[in-house]
Design an enzyme around this catalytic site. Structure first.
Site, mmCIF file in Angstrom:
data_model
loop_
_atom_site.group_PDB
_atom_site.id
_atom_site.type_symbol
_atom_site.label_atom_id
_atom_site.label_comp_id
_atom_site.label_asym_id
_atom_site.label_seq_id
_atom_site.Cartn_x
_atom_site.Cartn_y
_atom_site.Cartn_z
ATOM 1 N N GLU A 274 -30.863 38.111 -23.425
ATOM 2 C CA GLU A 274 -32.239 38.284 -23.897
ATOM 3 C C GLU A 274 -33.253 38.237 -22.749
ATOM 4 O OE1 GLU A 274 -29.926 36.510 -25.358
ATOM 5 O OE2 GLU A 274 -30.131 36.461 -27.537
ATOM 6 N N LYS B 297 -23.006 14.229 -29.399
ATOM 7 C CA LYS B 297 -23.865 13.115 -29.783
ATOM 8 C C LYS B 297 -22.970 11.909 -30.028
ATOM 9 C CE LYS B 297 -27.908 12.174 -32.419
ATOM 10 N NZ LYS B 297 -28.644 12.305 -33.645
ATOM 11 N N TRP C 195 -26.813 11.284 -25.961
ATOM 12 C CA TRP C 195 -26.280 12.627 -25.747
ATOM 13 C C TRP C 195 -25.349 12.640 -24.546
ATOM 14 C CZ3 TRP C 195 -27.501 16.098 -29.468
ATOM 15 C CH2 TRP C 195 -28.624 15.827 -30.249
HETATM 16 P P1 AMP Z 1 -25.230 35.629 -22.332
HETATM 17 O O1 AMP Z 1 -26.415 36.079 -23.070
HETATM 18 O O2 AMP Z 1 -23.933 36.008 -22.983
HETATM 19 O O3 AMP Z 1 -25.280 36.042 -20.904
HETATM 20 O O4 AMP Z 1 -25.224 34.053 -22.358
HETATM 21 C C1 AMP Z 1 -26.329 33.317 -21.904
HETATM 22 C C2 AMP Z 1 -25.988 31.870 -21.897
HETATM 23 O O5 AMP Z 1 -24.984 31.587 -20.921
HETATM 24 C C3 AMP Z 1 -27.133 30.982 -21.499
HETATM 25 O O6 AMP Z 1 -28.030 30.762 -22.554
HETATM 26 C C4 AMP Z 1 -26.414 29.728 -21.056
HETATM 27 O O7 AMP Z 1 -26.017 28.938 -22.151
HETATM 28 C C5 AMP Z 1 -25.174 30.279 -20.407
HETATM 29 N N1 AMP Z 1 -25.367 30.344 -18.952
HETATM 30 C C6 AMP Z 1 -25.708 31.399 -18.200
HETATM 31 N N2 AMP Z 1 -25.756 31.049 -16.893
HETATM 32 C C7 AMP Z 1 -25.467 29.731 -16.832
HETATM 33 C C8 AMP Z 1 -25.374 28.769 -15.775
HETATM 34 N N3 AMP Z 1 -25.566 29.092 -14.501
HETATM 35 N N4 AMP Z 1 -25.065 27.494 -16.113
HETATM 36 C C9 AMP Z 1 -24.857 27.129 -17.398
HETATM 37 N N5 AMP Z 1 -24.915 27.986 -18.426
HETATM 38 C C10 AMP Z 1 -25.217 29.273 -18.152
#
Ligand code: AMP
Length: 542
Positions: A331, A439, A444
């Site tokens: 997004e 939780k 948390w």
């Molecule tokens: P997507 O839209 O499939 O690319 O997923 C996005 C989600 O991936 C984000 O909202 C995060 O939860 C996770 N994400 C992306 N980059 C990272 C990162 N460097 N560290 C932790 N989570 C990440």
């Protein structure tokens, strides 16, 4: 009073025009599904993108019509990026790792008109083509000589025959920069996937900000290997950034194993690469097993899921490669934060620098973020208080395609679904996906923290932490572990490994050894699948 400057629209066609004029001789090198290495230049990519535009005109595709791809990273995919969007159509990158039923659902929802696919995806297309009700034309990304004779797909054409007879002279149309340019579906962890529709303006601005020194820091002097797929959020915008600045591009095609990636990096003198942690884990394992060194790689951007601190230190201490941790989402086009250091960090010792580098980083220009509590009240940037992370900016979604799910915004901000802290210097650190936080006894526990400790153990290849219902504590963490090939560690030894590294109550209650951690189509751990796998699991009685 209006400014008196030219109001040229920010169109994707302008990027490839620029690359052709100023960096026409710069190479685009691709490992093809056919198995060989193909060499091209920006001049050729530009000319062939214009041929794509003509070929789409020939089929009377309308302005804004969707052209789907099912393809690895490669030069033909790049030509489609520019030919499709440049001519005013929308490129819809389908994820080939999805189940065929999901591909059918998505293609029908997007109302794709054309599907261009790599030869290796022929078996998928043979299964789905009859159910993709809006697709009128199927094109295989190959030479005429490789066109499968008896595919059963009506009117199947080879890409080279499709564009081969077209002229490479074409005047890109001029239109409003807010028109849609590309489309990518979210992974749909909650309900059906939803489509994000990027615009020319959002893509160009994102590509420009992403290229900045405190972004991905790419320039005409770089040789870039995007391992992150072009079917997942436009490979983090790298195809656009690279074309904008005239960097050499190297595409890995379908071969993401450590050996193939290493060989490509060495033979093409790659100095900058980008990908998700799982891919780099495979590369590091290969390097360690074969005692190899990089001769040109200097920097790698890792994101998509949390980069384990051990990966950052392995890359820098053993191989002299700087890891830049980055965060974003479909997004958000996807770049939100990049973890580059500030001047004040330069004098820090190695461990203190690592403590900064493990964070997801600070906003690049264009992305505004904040954390809020359950009532929507903004929380302080103290590096400790965590809350729901919200973002806004010119390449952040305003609405899903077809208005699916109503407005996703809260007072103009997009809730990311991530839980994070932000420190006084603006560095954001993800504690968890909101649905993955554990939780326990009213407190948390960050599943990422629990995973990072396990991942630091030399016998652990991958680890995933989930919460298990507990009668007293509500939930308790357990850690599912996939061991490195040939390596051994016992449950007790791994639990002992946590001692002193985290608060006692944050140490998992149990270790479950698994053959593999389920991964989704974009290489992220699929905790929902893991929970399903461990449906009958019971916590050990204390
Ligand atoms: P997507 O839209 O499939 O690319 O997923 C996005 C989600 O991936 C984000 O909202 C995060 O939860 C996770 N994400 C992306 N980059 C990272 C990162 N460097 N560290 C932790 N989570 C990440």
């Amino acid at each position: 009073m209006l400014g008196l400057m030219q109001s040229q629209q920010l169109l994707i066609s302008s990027l490839i025009d620029f690359a052709e004029r100023h960096h026409g001789e710069v190479e685009v090198v691709s490992r093809r599904v056919e198995g060989d290495i193909h060499r091209s230049t920006y001049q050729q990519i530009a000319a062939r993108s214009r041929q794509v535009a003509h070929a789409l005109d020939r089929w009377n595709l309308g302005f804004g019509d969707r052209v789907a791809t099912l393809a690895w990273n490669g030069y033909r995919h790049l030509e489609l990026y520019f030919g499709v969007s440049g001519s005013g159509r929308v490129i819809h990158t389908l994820n080939p790792r999805l189940h065929p039923d999901q591909i059918v659902w998505i293609a029908n929802h997007a109302e794709d008109q054309v599907l261009c696919f790599d030869l290796s995806f022929l078996p998928i297309v043979q299964v789905v083509h009859g159910r993709c009700t809006t697709i009128k034309h199927f094109v295989v990304l190959c030479d005429e000589s490789k066109l499968p004779g008896d595919s059963g797909i009506p009117g199947l054409m080879s890409y080279e025959a499709w564009i081969g007879t077209e002229s490479s002279a074409y005047e890109w149309p001029d239109f409003d920069e807010n028109c849609a340019s590309s489309m990518c579906y979210t992974s749909g962890t909650t309900g059906n996937p939803k489509a994000v529709l990027y615009s020319h303006r959002s893509t160009v601005l994102h590509g420009m900000s992403g290229a900045l020194p405190d972004g991905l820091n790419v320039s005409a002097r770089d040789c870039i290997l995007p391992v992150v797929p072009m079917f997942h959020v436009n490979a983090w915008g790298l195809p656009y950034s690279a074309v904008m600045i005239g960097a050499k591009l190297v595409f890995p095609g379908p071969a993401m194993d450590g050996k193939s990636i290493y060989e490509l990096m060495e033979s093409e003198k790659v100095n900058f690469a980008a990908g998700v942690p799982t891919v780099w884990q495979m590369l590091l394992s290969h390097m360690q097993a074969s005692n190899l060194r990089f001769s040109t790689l200097k920097r790698t951007v890792i994101g998509g899921s949390a980069c384990p601190p051990t990966m950052i230190s392995s890359f820098s201490d053993t191989y002299g490669v700087e890891v830049i941790h980055a965060w974003g989402m479909t997004e958000m086009s996807p770049l939100g934060t990049v973890c580059t250091l500030k001047n004040k960090h330069q004098a820090l010792g190695a461990q203190d620098k690592l403590n900064v580098r493990i964070k997801q980083g600070r906003s690049i220009y264009g992305v505004d973020m904040k954390i809020v509590d359950g009532e929507g009240k903004e929380l302080p940037w103290d590096g400790v208080t965590f809350g729901d992370l919200l973002v806004r900016g010119p390449w952040v979604i305003a609405e899903y395609y077809k208005g699916e799910g109503g407005s996703p915004l809260v007072d103009g901000w997009f809730p990311t679904g991530d839980v994070a802290t932000i420190d006084a210097d603006g560095y954001m650190q993800i504690t968890d996906r909101s649905k993955d936080v554990i939780k326990s006894g009213g407190e948390w526990i960050s599943s990422i923290d629990v995973e990072n400790i396990a991942m630091a153990h030399p016998a652990v290849a991958m680890a995933a932490c989930i919460g298990i219902k507990h009668p007293k504590w509500d939930e308790r963490p357990i850690i599912a572990v996939m061991k490195k090939q040939g390596a051994e560690v016992s449950r007790e030894a791994l639990l002992a490994f946590y001692e002193g590294k985290t608060a006692k109550w944050q140490i998992p209650d149990d270790v479950v050894f698994v053959d593999a951690i389920p991964l989704g189509g974009t290489g992220k751990m699929q905790k929902s699948k893991l929970r399903e796998m461990l449906r009958d699991y019971r916590l050990p009685v204390a």
